[in-house]
Design an enzyme around this catalytic site. Structure first.
Site, PDB file in Angstrom:
ATOM      1  CG  HIS A   1       7.681  -3.619  -8.311  1.00 29.38           C
ATOM      2  ND1 HIS A   1       7.895  -3.380  -6.967  1.00 29.38           N
ATOM      3  CD2 HIS A   1       6.366  -3.367  -8.521  1.00 29.38           C
ATOM      4  CE1 HIS A   1       6.765  -2.998  -6.397  1.00 29.38           C
ATOM      5  NE2 HIS A   1       5.830  -2.985  -7.311  1.00 29.38           N
TER       6      HIS A   1
ATOM      7  CB  SER B   1       3.381  -2.956  -4.783  1.00 33.69           C
ATOM      8  OG  SER B   1       4.005  -1.776  -5.187  1.00 33.69           O
TER       9      SER B   1
END
Length: 710
Positions: free
Chosen positions: A679, A564
């Site tokens: 994610h 991320s």
């Protein structure tokens, strides 16, 4: 009790699916960027490209004799029946969400405290997500619940199809263990959530259509929804602005479930909010810093947390402090209520969350990256703090609390000690309740802490976990991990997969505490954002070079990893200092920072990085954006990039475009995209195990096997 700042909320939101393929205000368009078509997450062309890349990567990695072994090792840990089943304490029992080989999508279950204390608790299944998914033909991922206090019988269950952050919501009865027939249901997926006002009323923050989401794709309105009425007829309670990152309304509620007021906020940037309270029939703006937040109720007081110095009422509350006002006084005069200091950090201290029982508050603290927990009570007109008796030199957390009693659970962990769960009923010191088994052999391993010097002179701490028998002769394969953003702290913890799959096999592991994180409080974070974000990248590169200088490893044996924001970190490192590393795992990353505000939910992070549409700020970002820094004539360390098709936060386009550009330039690289999972990566443990094995095979081939780059 909320003991964290908006930045910590950001850790959950920070990190989408719509894109724009037009050039505007200096932002690259199709003429400048030939790979914008990869920003369409599920177009046939993009998915064909993904499948081809996945096949290429799997064909290479799976033929490595270590791949099957590593997959099995990871899956054995992820599916282990003897791992600690962490729980939340509710009025009707202890709740746990559990995934294993038999329940890959997971079950929500409960037990009693007496049963939980045994080695083999008896669990009652409340919701079987695998059965629900099979019955409805969906890839349901359980995303938690919002329940009506104090009984928490009625809950809105959040479900995601395939792992996206966007969810649907359905009312569920924890007593009957059934979805409520004719109950509250929102079948249109969206960001946002709900809060219960009472048994027949919800506060709903969602995408209601007609322009009710922000540029960042988060809701900016909250409506009051009455049972038995269509959601379209819900009355608007609060409205922010479309230019906000997100906005919404909530409740001030005590541990008995009594509502004492309504609050609202407008997040005008990722780290700044304007806060309001409903007072005398209107929304009153609270006189508080934009980098401060409202907490919860403790001993008849409402708490606040601030990330900056707060000058008010003739006094200054330092950044990172905890502040309180008498609740009844606040209800009469929200801005005039007298503020008192509950806790302020000493040098190199910061708070990192906590919780409240029926009669006390608890706050976890980092003291030079070492954990402490303090119990906080209001006694005889003053705030009293007592340190909780928990292990020294460990990372400590408040795991769960009871709002009905003084029961509380804590966790302790470090790099080489399996996590331990502690329990107290509030009358004495915590006692060990459960201990995680050892998943790797740590015999002879040790942990050291060093400091690297960043180019501007800042001292950057990092931890080294050394395998047994390691010599400081520069030959040890070493994995350097970092994050460095959004005030999120990277702390010592028992990393069972890293231990089994890397440390046991002779590799070393480094955890870096970079500026931009939260290890030393909000100032540590704010010193490396926006125009100063390069400091984070400098810190990371400096740690890598320091490890080489100390004889821990050499550039040919040094790999870097992050996900991320950490994926952006790794991207900046291998493009700015390609000679310093020989492997780079770039996971679910941000990468094209000149278009990041158009990809996924990138616009929400302008407060962290800046706005590339503004020339001055674009200049900061263009100086490091990894996608633009991939150029001809540079020998990059063959990165491994992975993403998820279902990632509606950072979006797979970032990793896809990086791989496509590397391929265009004839550079070595590997790419893998999990077609579900979102994610966090991996819907079930089998997928997670495969992802772990792919990365470890890549690292071993690059750093452990003989290669010319050593």
């Amino acid at each position: 009790m909320k003991l964290v700042s908006t930045a910590a909320l950001g850790a959950a939101l920070a990190l989408g699916m719509t894109t724009m393929a037009t050039a505007q205000d200096g932002i690259p368009g199709p003429e400048e960027d030939p790979y914008i078509w990869l920003e369409e997450a599920r177009s046939d062309e993009a998915l064909d490209w993904v499948r081809a890349e996945n096949n290429r990567t799997m064909a290479h990695m799976a033929q490595d004799p270590r791949f099957d072994e590593l997959t099995a090792e990871a899956l054995a840990i992820l599916d282990a029946e003897d791992r600690v089943p962490y729980v939340s304490i509710r009025k009707d029992g202890l709740y746990n969400f559990w995934q294993d080989k038999q329940n890959p999508k997971g079950i929500l279950r409960r037990t009693t405290l007496d049963s939980y204390k045994t080695d083999n608790p008896v669990w009652e299944t409340i919701l079987d997500v695998d059965a629900l998914a099979a019955a409805e033909g969906k890839e349901w991922v359980y995303k938690g619940s919002s329940c009506l206090p104090p009984d928490q019988r009625l809950c809105m269950i959040a479900l995601s199809d395939g792992g996206e952050d966007a969810t649907i919501l359905r009312e569920f009865d924890m007593t009957t263990k059934q979805f409520v027939e004719g109950g509250f249901v929102i079948e249109e997926k969206s960001q946002g959530g709900v809060q219960w006002l009472d048994e027949d009323t919800l506060l709903v923050s969602r995408d209601f259509g007609g322009g009710t989401i922000t540029e960042s794709e988060y809701p900016f309105t909250t409506r009051v929804w009455k049972r038995g009425t269509p959601l379209s007829e819900a009355t608007e309670l609060f409205r922010g602005q479309a230019s906000d990152v997100w906005a919404g309304a909530g409740l001030i509620r005590d541990n008995k479930g009594v509502v004492h007021g309504r609050t609202a906020f407008r997040a005008i940037s990722f780290h700044e909010s304007i806060n309001y309270v409903w007072h005398d029939g209107e929304w009153l703006e609270l006189d508080m810093p934009k980098k401060a937040s409202i907490g919860g109720i403790v001993d008849g007081h409402l708490t606040f947390s601030t990330d900056v110095d707060w000058e008010t009422q003739g006094q200054t509350f330092p950044a990172d402090s905890l502040i309180a006002v008498d609740l009844e006084e606040f209800k009469r005069d929200p801005n005039g209520a007298k503020k008192t200091l509950v806790w302020a950090p000493a040098e190199r201290q910061t708070k990192r969350g906590g919780g409240a029982t029926a009669n006390s508050a608890y706050m976890a603290i980092l003291d030079n990256v070492v954990g402490k927990v303090v119990k906080i009570d209001f006694e005889d007109g003053a705030w009293v703090q007592r340190e909780v008796a928990l292990p020294d030199n460990a990372t400590l957390s408040v795991q769960t609390t009871s709002s009905e009693t003084d029961e509380i659970m804590f966790t302790s962990t470090d790099f080489l000690t399996p996590s331990t769960l502690w329990y107290s009923d509030g009358t004495g010191d915590p006692e060990v309740l459960k201990t995680s088994p050892s998943y790797f052999d740590s015999t002879g391993m040790e942990v050291e802490q060093f400091e690297a010097t960043s180019p501007d002179g800042a001292k950057i701490p990092y931890f080294l976990v050394k395998p047994k028998g390691m010599e400081m002769d520069g030959t040890t394969p070493t994995l350097l991990y970092g994050y460095g953003g959004f005030q999120v702290s990277q702390l010592p913890s028992y990393r069972s997969l890293t231990g089994k799959m890397w440390l046991e096999k002779g590799g070393a592991f480094i955890l870096a505490n970079l500026r931009g994180g939260g290890e030393f409080g909000p100032g540590w974070h704010q010193s490396a954002i926006r125009e100063n974000k390069q400091r984070t990248w400098d810190d990371f590169i400096a740690v890598g070079k320091d490890a080489v200088a100390r004889g821990i490893t050499n550039p040919g044996r040094l790999g870097i990893q992050g996900g991320s924001q950490g994926g952006l970190l790794v991207g900046t490192a291998f493009t700015q200092a390609p000679e310093a590393f020989d492997a780079a795992i770039v996971a679910i990353p941000l990468f094209d920072m000149l278009r990041y505000h158009l990809i996924g939910r990138g616009a929400s992070w302008i407060g962290e990085y800046g706005d590339p549409r503004i020339p001055e700020q674009r200049a900061w970002i263009e100086g490091y954006s990894p996608y633009q820094k991939i150029v001809e004539g540079v020998d990059y360390p063959a990165p491994f990039l992975w993403a998820s098709t279902a990632d509606d936060r950072t979006h797979p386009a970032h990793a896809r475009k990086a791989a496509a550009k590397l391929k265009e330039l004839g550079q070595d690289y590997w790419y893998y995209e999990d077609m579900t999972g979102g994610h966090s990566g991996g819907v079930d443990n089998e997928q997670r195990a495969k992802l772990q094995a792919l990365q470890m095979v890549y690292l071993m081939q690059r750093l452990m096997d003989d290669n010319e780059s050593e």
